[in-house]
Scaffold this motif. Structure first.
Motif, PDB file in Angstrom:
ATOM      1  N   MET A   1     -52.959  73.008  15.855  1.00  0.00           N
ATOM      2  CA  MET A   1     -52.416  73.253  14.368  1.00  0.00           C
ATOM      3  C   MET A   1     -52.218  71.853  13.668  1.00  0.00           C
ATOM      4  O   MET A   1     -51.111  71.147  14.136  1.00  0.00           O
ATOM      5  CB  MET A   1     -51.309  74.053  14.208  1.00  0.00           C
ATOM      6  N   ASN A   2     -52.880  71.692  12.564  1.00  0.00           N
ATOM      7  CA  ASN A   2     -52.531  70.588  11.719  1.00  0.00           C
ATOM      8  C   ASN A   2     -52.912  71.004  10.493  1.00  0.00           C
ATOM      9  O   ASN A   2     -53.911  71.622  10.210  1.00  0.00           O
ATOM     10  CB  ASN A   2     -53.262  69.310  12.407  1.00  0.00           C
ATOM     11  N   ASN A   3     -52.437  70.076   9.468  1.00  0.00           N
ATOM     12  CA  ASN A   3     -52.896  70.347   8.164  1.00  0.00           C
ATOM     13  C   ASN A   3     -53.194  69.108   7.337  1.00  0.00           C
ATOM     14  O   ASN A   3     -52.716  68.180   7.882  1.00  0.00           O
ATOM     15  CB  ASN A   3     -52.006  71.370   7.214  1.00  0.00           C
ATOM     16  N   ASN A   4     -54.096  69.165   6.460  1.00  0.00           N
ATOM     17  CA  ASN A   4     -54.355  67.904   5.743  1.00  0.00           C
ATOM     18  C   ASN A   4     -53.271  67.361   5.011  1.00  0.00           C
ATOM     19  O   ASN A   4     -53.200  65.928   4.404  1.00  0.00           O
ATOM     20  CB  ASN A   4     -55.468  68.164   4.844  1.00  0.00           C
ATOM     21  N   GLU A   8     -48.936  64.481  11.021  1.00  0.00           N
ATOM     22  CA  GLU A   8     -49.615  64.755  12.105  1.00  0.00           C
ATOM     23  C   GLU A   8     -48.595  65.514  13.087  1.00  0.00           C
ATOM     24  O   GLU A   8     -47.721  65.000  13.339  1.00  0.00           O
ATOM     25  CB  GLU A   8     -50.281  63.403  12.650  1.00  0.00           C
ATOM     26  N   VAL A   9     -49.111  66.636  13.849  1.00  0.00           N
ATOM     27  CA  VAL A   9     -48.724  67.348  14.964  1.00  0.00           C
ATOM     28  C   VAL A   9     -48.314  66.351  16.291  1.00  0.00           C
ATOM     29  O   VAL A   9     -49.342  65.985  16.652  1.00  0.00           O
ATOM     30  CB  VAL A   9     -49.188  68.553  15.110  1.00  0.00           C
ATOM     31  N   GLY A 156     -39.531  67.282  11.113  1.00  0.00           N
ATOM     32  CA  GLY A 156     -39.689  68.796  11.328  1.00  0.00           C
ATOM     33  C   GLY A 156     -38.779  69.186  12.366  1.00  0.00           C
ATOM     34  O   GLY A 156     -38.024  68.701  13.088  1.00  0.00           O
ATOM     35  N   TYR A 157     -38.582  70.793  12.246  1.00  0.00           N
ATOM     36  CA  TYR A 157     -37.943  71.471  13.174  1.00  0.00           C
ATOM     37  C   TYR A 157     -36.345  70.655  12.974  1.00  0.00           C
ATOM     38  O   TYR A 157     -35.745  70.474  14.170  1.00  0.00           O
ATOM     39  CB  TYR A 157     -38.235  71.475  14.540  1.00  0.00           C
ATOM     40  N   GLY A 158     -35.860  70.511  11.646  1.00  0.00           N
ATOM     41  CA  GLY A 158     -34.663  70.033  11.601  1.00  0.00           C
ATOM     42  C   GLY A 158     -34.610  68.473  11.305  1.00  0.00           C
ATOM     43  O   GLY A 158     -33.748  67.976  10.492  1.00  0.00           O
ATOM     44  N   LEU A 159     -35.333  67.894  11.877  1.00  0.00           N
ATOM     45  CA  LEU A 159     -35.518  66.397  11.742  1.00  0.00           C
ATOM     46  C   LEU A 159     -36.135  66.243  10.339  1.00  0.00           C
ATOM     47  O   LEU A 159     -37.131  66.528  10.014  1.00  0.00           O
ATOM     48  CB  LEU A 159     -36.234  65.446  12.816  1.00  0.00           C
ATOM     49  N   TYR A 170     -43.238  72.550  13.140  1.00  0.00           N
ATOM     50  CA  TYR A 170     -43.491  72.030  14.252  1.00  0.00           C
ATOM     51  C   TYR A 170     -42.964  70.454  14.190  1.00  0.00           C
ATOM     52  O   TYR A 170     -42.430  70.167  12.984  1.00  0.00           O
ATOM     53  CB  TYR A 170     -44.971  71.721  14.272  1.00  0.00           C
ATOM     54  N   ILE A 171     -42.904  69.544  15.217  1.00  0.00           N
ATOM     55  CA  ILE A 171     -42.551  68.231  15.050  1.00  0.00           C
ATOM     56  C   ILE A 171     -43.598  67.188  15.067  1.00  0.00           C
ATOM     57  O   ILE A 171     -44.779  67.310  15.425  1.00  0.00           O
ATOM     58  CB  ILE A 171     -41.687  67.767  16.197  1.00  0.00           C
ATOM     59  N   GLY A 172     -43.494  66.581  13.727  1.00  0.00           N
ATOM     60  CA  GLY A 172     -44.906  65.866  13.421  1.00  0.00           C
ATOM     61  C   GLY A 172     -44.403  64.218  13.394  1.00  0.00           C
ATOM     62  O   GLY A 172     -43.301  63.732  13.477  1.00  0.00           O
ATOM     63  N   ILE A 173     -45.420  63.406  13.349  1.00  0.00           N
ATOM     64  CA  ILE A 173     -45.215  61.786  13.219  1.00  0.00           C
ATOM     65  C   ILE A 173     -45.351  61.404  11.814  1.00  0.00           C
ATOM     66  O   ILE A 173     -46.314  61.869  11.244  1.00  0.00           O
ATOM     67  CB  ILE A 173     -46.337  61.211  14.152  1.00  0.00           C
TER      68      ILE A 173
END
Ligand code: IMP
Ligand code: MG
Length: 190
Positions: A1-4, A8-9, A156-159, A170-173
């Motif tokens: 799963m990613n979105n524009n 990035e996931v 993400g996810y708190g970060l 999710y956790i993304g970069i």
């Protein structure tokens, strides 16, 4: 799963869910019959992990929070950790598990371990969803570790990055390009 639109996931929502469920099973087994476990969530970043983890535990436990700050006004750790908010309850003779979002240089967790160890808990362990092992400056033991990530800024996810992205599932970069879109308001790096 990613979105524009979003980062990035790196770790997908489903992978986090499975890992947190596995933590909860393991922790529930490890502490079974030991009385009430005290989960110490490190604010702000660990609030989502703590919420998900605590609801999956099958053992008696209570939730406490502590807040520290390590980054001052930038995203580069100075190594100087400040206590922003202490626990409300005593932990002497209690089994304590510190719940952290991410271990980067290790300074925050190291500080928390020495702070809480001095209060004579029955036991003191650590749980962190993510570790950037390449960046370790201090060796801290993580008893329950979710994922090792490379040396990138994750959200993400708190970060967060400057208080944004905490509620991504999710956790993304966060790439430098995306960082540039935001004015980095001085955060506490929590
Ligand atoms: P340490 O003291 O260097 O281990 O830093 C730990 C704290 O820095 C974490 O609890 C986070 O609040 C923050 N941090 C470090 N790396 C990241 C990241 O990639 N994204 C978001 N927060 C981070
Ligand atoms: Mg943190």
């Amino acid at each position: 799963m990613n979105n524009n639109e979003g980062p990035e996931v790196l770790i997908a929502e489903e992978d986090i869910r499975k890992r947190v469920a596995a933590f909860a099973d393991q922790i529930s087994r490890d502490y079974a019959g030991k009385g009430k476990l005290v989960l110490v969530g490190v604010l702000k970043g660990a609030f989502i992990l703590l919420a998900d983890l605590s609801r999956r535990l099958t053992i008696p436990h209570r939730v406490e929070f502590i807040a520290v700050s390590s980054y001052g006004k930038s995203s580069v750790s100075t190594g100087a950790v400040r206590l922003i908010m202490d626990l409300r309850e005593d932990i002497d003779n209690k089994h304590v598990l510190i719940v952290e979002d991410i271990v980067d240089t290790g300074h925050t967790l190291h500080y928390l371990l020495s702070l809480l160890k001095a209060r004579s808990p029955a036991s003191l362990r650590t749980c962190a969803l993510v570790r950037k092992s390449e960046r370790a400056q201090i060796d801290v033991s993580i008893d329950y570790l979710g994922f090792d990530v490379p040396d990138v800024w994750v959200v993400g996810y708190g970060l967060d990055y400057a208080e944004q992205y905490r509620t991504l599932p999710y956790i993304g970069i966060l790439h430098p390009r995306e960082e540039a879109k935001h004015t980095p308001t001085p955060g506490d790096g929590c």
